[in-house]
Write a protein that holds these residues in place. Structure first.
Motif, PDB file in Angstrom:
ATOM      1  N   GLN A 156      13.227  -3.035 -30.868  1.00  0.00           N
ATOM      2  CA  GLN A 156      11.998  -2.703 -30.157  1.00  0.00           C
ATOM      3  C   GLN A 156      12.272  -2.543 -28.682  1.00  0.00           C
ATOM      4  O   GLN A 156      13.208  -3.144 -28.143  1.00  0.00           O
ATOM      5  N   VAL A 157      11.446  -1.729 -28.051  1.00  0.00           N
ATOM      6  CA  VAL A 157      11.560  -1.489 -26.621  1.00  0.00           C
ATOM      7  C   VAL A 157      10.278  -1.939 -25.942  1.00  0.00           C
ATOM      8  O   VAL A 157       9.179  -1.534 -26.327  1.00  0.00           O
ATOM      9  N   HIS A 158      10.429  -2.768 -24.935  1.00  0.00           N
ATOM     10  CA  HIS A 158       9.288  -3.302 -24.186  1.00  0.00           C
ATOM     11  C   HIS A 158       9.239  -2.649 -22.805  1.00  0.00           C
ATOM     12  O   HIS A 158      10.275  -2.468 -22.163  1.00  0.00           O
ATOM     13  N   LEU A 159       8.037  -2.292 -22.371  1.00  0.00           N
ATOM     14  CA  LEU A 159       7.837  -1.711 -21.043  1.00  0.00           C
ATOM     15  C   LEU A 159       7.048  -2.676 -20.175  1.00  0.00           C
ATOM     16  O   LEU A 159       5.993  -3.165 -20.588  1.00  0.00           O
ATOM     17  N   GLU A 160       7.556  -2.936 -19.008  1.00  0.00           N
ATOM     18  CA  GLU A 160       6.902  -3.817 -18.046  1.00  0.00           C
ATOM     19  C   GLU A 160       6.486  -2.991 -16.843  1.00  0.00           C
ATOM     20  O   GLU A 160       7.327  -2.422 -16.145  1.00  0.00           O
ATOM     21  N   GLU A 161       5.187  -2.938 -16.589  1.00  0.00           N
ATOM     22  CA  GLU A 161       4.646  -2.159 -15.481  1.00  0.00           C
ATOM     23  C   GLU A 161       4.277  -3.063 -14.315  1.00  0.00           C
ATOM     24  O   GLU A 161       3.926  -4.230 -14.509  1.00  0.00           O
ATOM     25  N   SER A 162       4.323  -2.490 -13.138  1.00  0.00           N
ATOM     26  CA  SER A 162       3.901  -3.225 -11.954  1.00  0.00           C
ATOM     27  C   SER A 162       3.441  -2.245 -10.890  1.00  0.00           C
ATOM     28  O   SER A 162       3.748  -1.048 -10.961  1.00  0.00           O
ATOM     29  N   GLY A 163       2.687  -2.757  -9.920  1.00  0.00           N
ATOM     30  CA  GLY A 163       2.352  -1.956  -8.753  1.00  0.00           C
ATOM     31  C   GLY A 163       0.941  -1.436  -8.674  1.00  0.00           C
ATOM     32  O   GLY A 163       0.578  -0.815  -7.681  1.00  0.00           O
ATOM     33  N   GLY A 164       0.135  -1.653  -9.677  1.00  0.00           N
ATOM     34  CA  GLY A 164      -1.241  -1.181  -9.590  1.00  0.00           C
ATOM     35  C   GLY A 164      -2.033  -2.021  -8.609  1.00  0.00           C
ATOM     36  O   GLY A 164      -1.538  -2.981  -8.034  1.00  0.00           O
ATOM     37  N   GLY A 165      -3.278  -1.626  -8.391  1.00  0.00           N
ATOM     38  CA  GLY A 165      -4.122  -2.386  -7.496  1.00  0.00           C
ATOM     39  C   GLY A 165      -5.166  -1.531  -6.832  1.00  0.00           C
ATOM     40  O   GLY A 165      -5.550  -0.484  -7.348  1.00  0.00           O
ATOM     41  N   LEU A 166      -5.601  -2.001  -5.682  1.00  0.00           N
ATOM     42  CA  LEU A 166      -6.672  -1.349  -4.933  1.00  0.00           C
ATOM     43  C   LEU A 166      -6.109  -0.663  -3.701  1.00  0.00           C
ATOM     44  O   LEU A 166      -5.265  -1.240  -3.000  1.00  0.00           O
ATOM     45  N   ALA A 167      -6.563   0.558  -3.452  1.00  0.00           N
ATOM     46  CA  ALA A 167      -6.166   1.286  -2.256  1.00  0.00           C
ATOM     47  C   ALA A 167      -7.368   2.048  -1.716  1.00  0.00           C
ATOM     48  O   ALA A 167      -8.312   2.342  -2.463  1.00  0.00           O
ATOM     49  N   GLN A 168      -7.338   2.345  -0.451  1.00  0.00           N
ATOM     50  CA  GLN A 168      -8.380   3.173   0.151  1.00  0.00           C
ATOM     51  C   GLN A 168      -8.006   4.640  -0.014  1.00  0.00           C
ATOM     52  O   GLN A 168      -6.824   4.989  -0.155  1.00  0.00           O
ATOM     53  N   ALA A 169      -8.999   5.485   0.015  1.00  0.00           N
ATOM     54  CA  ALA A 169      -8.732   6.919  -0.035  1.00  0.00           C
ATOM     55  C   ALA A 169      -7.797   7.305   1.103  1.00  0.00           C
ATOM     56  O   ALA A 169      -7.962   6.838   2.238  1.00  0.00           O
ATOM     57  N   GLY A 170      -6.800   8.094   0.754  1.00  0.00           N
ATOM     58  CA  GLY A 170      -5.787   8.483   1.722  1.00  0.00           C
ATOM     59  C   GLY A 170      -4.593   7.557   1.747  1.00  0.00           C
ATOM     60  O   GLY A 170      -3.575   7.865   2.382  1.00  0.00           O
ATOM     61  N   GLY A 171      -4.705   6.444   1.063  1.00  0.00           N
ATOM     62  CA  GLY A 171      -3.624   5.468   1.040  1.00  0.00           C
ATOM     63  C   GLY A 171      -2.596   5.754  -0.029  1.00  0.00           C
ATOM     64  O   GLY A 171      -2.615   6.816  -0.673  1.00  0.00           O
ATOM     65  N   SER A 172      -1.711   4.790  -0.221  1.00  0.00           N
ATOM     66  CA  SER A 172      -0.604   4.949  -1.154  1.00  0.00           C
ATOM     67  C   SER A 172      -0.439   3.722  -2.038  1.00  0.00           C
ATOM     68  O   SER A 172      -0.770   2.599  -1.639  1.00  0.00           O
ATOM     69  N   LEU A 173       0.073   3.976  -3.217  1.00  0.00           N
ATOM     70  CA  LEU A 173       0.498   2.919  -4.133  1.00  0.00           C
ATOM     71  C   LEU A 173       1.754   3.402  -4.843  1.00  0.00           C
ATOM     72  O   LEU A 173       1.964   4.607  -5.001  1.00  0.00           O
ATOM     73  N   ARG A 174       2.543   2.451  -5.290  1.00  0.00           N
ATOM     74  CA  ARG A 174       3.761   2.778  -6.026  1.00  0.00           C
ATOM     75  C   ARG A 174       3.767   1.990  -7.326  1.00  0.00           C
ATOM     76  O   ARG A 174       3.676   0.773  -7.310  1.00  0.00           O
ATOM     77  N   LEU A 175       3.836   2.711  -8.428  1.00  0.00           N
ATOM     78  CA  LEU A 175       3.913   2.089  -9.745  1.00  0.00           C
ATOM     79  C   LEU A 175       5.360   2.099 -10.224  1.00  0.00           C
ATOM     80  O   LEU A 175       6.106   3.045  -9.958  1.00  0.00           O
ATOM     81  N   SER A 176       5.728   1.037 -10.926  1.00  0.00           N
ATOM     82  CA  SER A 176       7.057   0.954 -11.519  1.00  0.00           C
ATOM     83  C   SER A 176       6.936   0.537 -12.976  1.00  0.00           C
ATOM     84  O   SER A 176       6.007  -0.187 -13.347  1.00  0.00           O
ATOM     85  N   CYS A 177       7.886   0.977 -13.766  1.00  0.00           N
ATOM     86  CA  CYS A 177       7.903   0.641 -15.193  1.00  0.00           C
ATOM     87  C   CYS A 177       9.354   0.495 -15.610  1.00  0.00           C
ATOM     88  O   CYS A 177      10.147   1.435 -15.448  1.00  0.00           O
ATOM     89  N   THR A 178       9.690  -0.664 -16.156  1.00  0.00           N
ATOM     90  CA  THR A 178      11.055  -0.945 -16.598  1.00  0.00           C
ATOM     91  C   THR A 178      11.083  -1.147 -18.101  1.00  0.00           C
ATOM     92  O   THR A 178      10.290  -1.923 -18.644  1.00  0.00           O
ATOM     93  N   ALA A 179      11.992  -0.451 -18.738  1.00  0.00           N
ATOM     94  CA  ALA A 179      12.162  -0.549 -20.181  1.00  0.00           C
ATOM     95  C   ALA A 179      13.296  -1.511 -20.506  1.00  0.00           C
ATOM     96  O   ALA A 179      14.338  -1.503 -19.857  1.00  0.00           O
TER      97      ALA A 179
END
Length: 120
Positions: free
Chosen positions: A1-24
């Motif tokens: 089996q392969v498990h995916l772990e995500e991170s980096g979500g959240g709250l941002a203001q319009a015009g802002g930035s976020l970075r999502l990551s996912c490791t298998a």
């Protein structure tokens, strides 16, 4: 089996930035496609971006704002989201497919999803 772990979500203001990551992790021989999808209540899940060894593909709505990249050594995919808009608000899920062994048995795994909320 392969498990995916995500991170980096959240709250941002319009015009802002976020970075999502996912490791298998798990039974991985090789990875073909790594991608990000998003879904809002009452709507179908849609492709945001995907990356293969041949290149990338983006939804028209995120072109020029989002960048997908992968670190093959770490089986990780990133989604850099810039110039965020309120309409980017959704649950973002990572998807990875590939081969789990040298006999070319395949896997197609999904992450649990991470909420991205963009305020105006």
């Amino acid at each position: 089996q392969v498990h995916l772990e995500e991170s980096g979500g959240g709250l941002a203001q319009a015009g802002g930035s976020l970075r999502l990551s996912c490791t298998a992790s798990g039974s991985i021989f090789s990875i073909n496609v790594m991608g990000w999808y998003r879904q809002t209540p009452g709507k179908q899940r849609e492709l945001v971006a995907l990356i293969t060894n041949a290149g990338t593909k983006y939804a028209d709505s995120v072109k020029g704002r989002f960048t997908i990249s992968r670190d093959n050594a770490k089986n990780t995919v990133h989604l850099q989201m810039n110039s965020l808009k309120p309409e980017d608000t959704a649950v973002y899920s990572c998807n990875v497919d590939g081969f789990s062994d040298s006999d070319y048995n395949t896997f197609d795994s999904w992450g649990q999803g991470t909420q991205v909320t963009v305020s105006s």
